[in-house]
Design an enzyme around this catalytic site. Structure first.
Site, PDB file in Angstrom:
ATOM      1  N   ASP A   1       7.201  -2.254  -7.349  1.00 44.47           N
ATOM      2  CA  ASP A   1       6.694  -1.191  -6.485  1.00 44.47           C
ATOM      3  C   ASP A   1       6.023  -1.817  -5.245  1.00 44.47           C
ATOM      4  OD1 ASP A   1       5.996   1.438  -5.874  1.00 44.47           O
ATOM      5  OD2 ASP A   1       4.126   1.363  -7.023  1.00 44.47           O
ATOM      6  N   HIS A   2       6.386  -1.366  -4.059  1.00 44.02           N
ATOM      7  CA  HIS A   2       5.772  -1.846  -2.811  1.00 44.02           C
ATOM      8  C   HIS A   2       5.792  -3.370  -2.639  1.00 44.02           C
ATOM      9  CE1 HIS A   2       4.354   2.111  -1.574  1.00 44.02           C
ATOM     10  NE2 HIS A   2       4.008   2.321  -2.816  1.00 44.02           N
TER      11      HIS A   2
ATOM     12  N   ASP B   1       1.363   7.162 -10.573  1.00 40.40           N
ATOM     13  CA  ASP B   1       0.439   6.135 -11.050  1.00 40.40           C
ATOM     14  C   ASP B   1      -0.943   6.752 -11.298  1.00 40.40           C
ATOM     15  OD1 ASP B   1      -1.012   3.895 -11.612  1.00 40.40           O
ATOM     16  OD2 ASP B   1      -0.537   2.800  -9.793  1.00 40.40           O
TER      17      ASP B   1
ATOM     18  N   GLY C   1      -3.032   7.684  -4.324  1.00 54.27           N
ATOM     19  CA  GLY C   1      -4.397   7.766  -4.820  1.00 54.27           C
ATOM     20  C   GLY C   1      -4.812   9.154  -5.272  1.00 54.27           C
TER      21      GLY C   1
ATOM     22  N   SER D   1       1.341  12.021  -7.632  1.00 53.35           N
ATOM     23  CA  SER D   1       0.479  12.493  -8.721  1.00 53.35           C
ATOM     24  C   SER D   1      -0.091  13.859  -8.380  1.00 53.35           C
ATOM     25  CB  SER D   1      -0.671  11.506  -8.951  1.00 53.35           C
ATOM     26  OG  SER D   1      -0.224  10.415  -9.726  1.00 53.35           O
TER      27      SER D   1
ATOM     28  N   HIS E   1       6.958   8.880  -3.081  1.00 53.25           N
ATOM     29  CA  HIS E   1       5.761   8.149  -3.521  1.00 53.25           C
ATOM     30  C   HIS E   1       4.563   9.100  -3.498  1.00 53.25           C
ATOM     31  CE1 HIS E   1       6.876   3.749  -3.400  1.00 53.25           C
ATOM     32  NE2 HIS E   1       7.994   4.348  -3.043  1.00 53.25           N
ATOM     33  N   GLY E   2       3.452   8.629  -4.034  1.00 54.83           N
ATOM     34  CA  GLY E   2       2.205   9.393  -3.937  1.00 54.83           C
ATOM     35  C   GLY E   2       2.316  10.778  -4.537  1.00 54.83           C
TER      36      GLY E   2
ATOM     37  N   ASN F   1       7.308   8.890  -8.037  1.00 56.21           N
ATOM     38  CA  ASN F   1       6.362   7.838  -8.429  1.00 56.21           C
ATOM     39  C   ASN F   1       5.022   8.418  -8.855  1.00 56.21           C
ATOM     40  OD1 ASN F   1       8.332   6.136  -7.471  1.00 56.21           O
ATOM     41  ND2 ASN F   1       7.002   5.069  -6.015  1.00 56.21           N
TER      42      ASN F   1
ATOM     43  N   ASP G   1       8.865  -2.828   0.967  1.00 53.90           N
ATOM     44  CA  ASP G   1       8.173  -1.818   1.771  1.00 53.90           C
ATOM     45  C   ASP G   1       7.867  -2.398   3.155  1.00 53.90           C
ATOM     46  OD1 ASP G   1       6.586   0.049   2.934  1.00 53.90           O
ATOM     47  OD2 ASP G   1       5.126   0.183   1.302  1.00 53.90           O
TER      48      ASP G   1
END
Ligand code: G3H
Ligand code: 13P
Ligand code: ZN
Length: 324
Positions: free
Chosen positions: A94-95, A271, A191, A229, A226-227, A269, A116
């Protein structure tokens, strides 16, 4: 060449994305860096019969050790079989931020890598991405590139807007780099603090208009979000109730992710939600059992909550359940 992912029983993302595109669902890409997270991801994905991408960031690789990770992924493949159902499992960087890091992962059992270069000027992004693709494809390792920069909470609205993926750039980028999938920026962010929302205000919707324009320019091409959540409110509440302070944490509503999963978005994605679920349950347990000091006692409920959460996402948000 070191160890091929094929020797570890892993697969690359090509076939996964093809099926996800046709079936209008998204493959979960869950980040991990420890045993309990990995056990939970595998158990949840086996029980829901879902393909899965095990995702490792540069920081996670440093934390867990590259050799340990390779054997953990191999163990995950065997653990899935032991649980009674074989699912496709990819191990993805990832990244990745340098060619050298991507190469080290290709050489050490990863089946997929992200380079990335989204913060670089267009030509430099193309150059580094193409270099990674040329190396990785020799070993049948798939590559994710990125165009557009995910919004951060610190930036003002104007800056956020200017970092959305520009649909005019996607065809040239994909053609000149040879990437297998493309991460885009349509309003998600990394985040637990994705938006500044005042009381009574609603969360700004994702820019589905940009996504649709990208789909038109790249028909049938796998897109990555991504991001993603949701920053599940009950975990934030539990953390705050048991001594934490995550005031103002907010994420992407599930309906929006469900909608994205039916589009060309083939990989989502996640996390932060895993981190929040884990922390919430550890905090709750330790608060209620101040004399307990056996890590197994407080990690077990955290792992059980992760399993519940991943199953929920596969079944009700990404639609990947019963697709393995
Ligand atoms: O996109 C970033 C992932 O959530 C990984 O975060 O660099 O803290 O491991 P990390
Ligand atoms: P979240 O912080 O929303 O979980 O995003 C994770 C991610 O994009 C990993 O690459
Ligand atoms: Zn990310």
């Amino acid at each position: 060449m070191g160890i091929s992912y094929k020797e570890l029983g892993l697969v690359n993302t090509r076939e996964m994305f093809k099926k996800a595109m046709e079936g209008k669902y998204a493959i979960p890409a869950y980040n991990f860096n420890n045993l309990e997270q990995l056990q939970a991801i595998i158990q949840a994905c086996v029980e829901t019969k879902s393909p899965v991408i095990l995702q490792v960031s540069k920081g996670a690789r440093q934390y867990a050790n590259a050799t340990m990770l390779r054997y953990m992924a191999m163990g995950a493949v065997e653990y899935a079989k032991e649980l009674g159902y074989e699912i496709p499992i990819a191990l993805h960087l990832d990244h990745g931020d340098t060619f050298e890091l991507c190469k080290a992962c290709v050489d050490n059992g990863f089946s997929s890598v992200m380079i990335d270069g989204s913060h670089l000027p267009f030509e430099e992004n193309i150059e580094i991405t193409r270099k990674v693709v040329e190396y990785a494809h020799q070993f049948d390792v798939t590559v994710e590139g990125e165009l557009g920069v995910l919004a951060g909470i610190e930036e003002d609205v104007k800056a956020e807007k200017s970092h959305y993926t520009n649909p005019d750039e996607v065809e040239e980028f994909v053609e000149r780099t040879g990437v297998d999938s493309l991460a885009i920026s349509i309003g998600t962010s990394h985040g637990a603090y994705k938006f500044k929302v005042k009381p009574g205000e609603s969360i700004p919707p994702l820019r589905f208009d940009i996504l649709e324009e990208i789909e038109k320019r790249l028909p049938g091409f796998p897109i990555v979000l991504h991001g993603a959540s949701s920053v599940i409110p009950e975990y934030v509440e539990l953390i705050n109730k048991y001594g934490g302070n995550l005031e103002g944490a907010v994420g992407i509503p599930e309906e929006q992710l469900r909608r994205a999963a039916t589009s060309a978005v083939c990989k989502i994605n996640i996390d932060s939600d895993g981190r929040l679920a884990f922390t919430a349950k550890v905090r709750e347990f330790l608060w209620n059992h101040p004399k307990e000091f056996d890590p197994r006692k407080y990690l077990k409920p955290a792992r059980e909550e992760l399993i519940r959460m991943y199953k929920h996402k596969n079944l009700n948000v990404l639609g990947s359940a019963n697709k393995a």
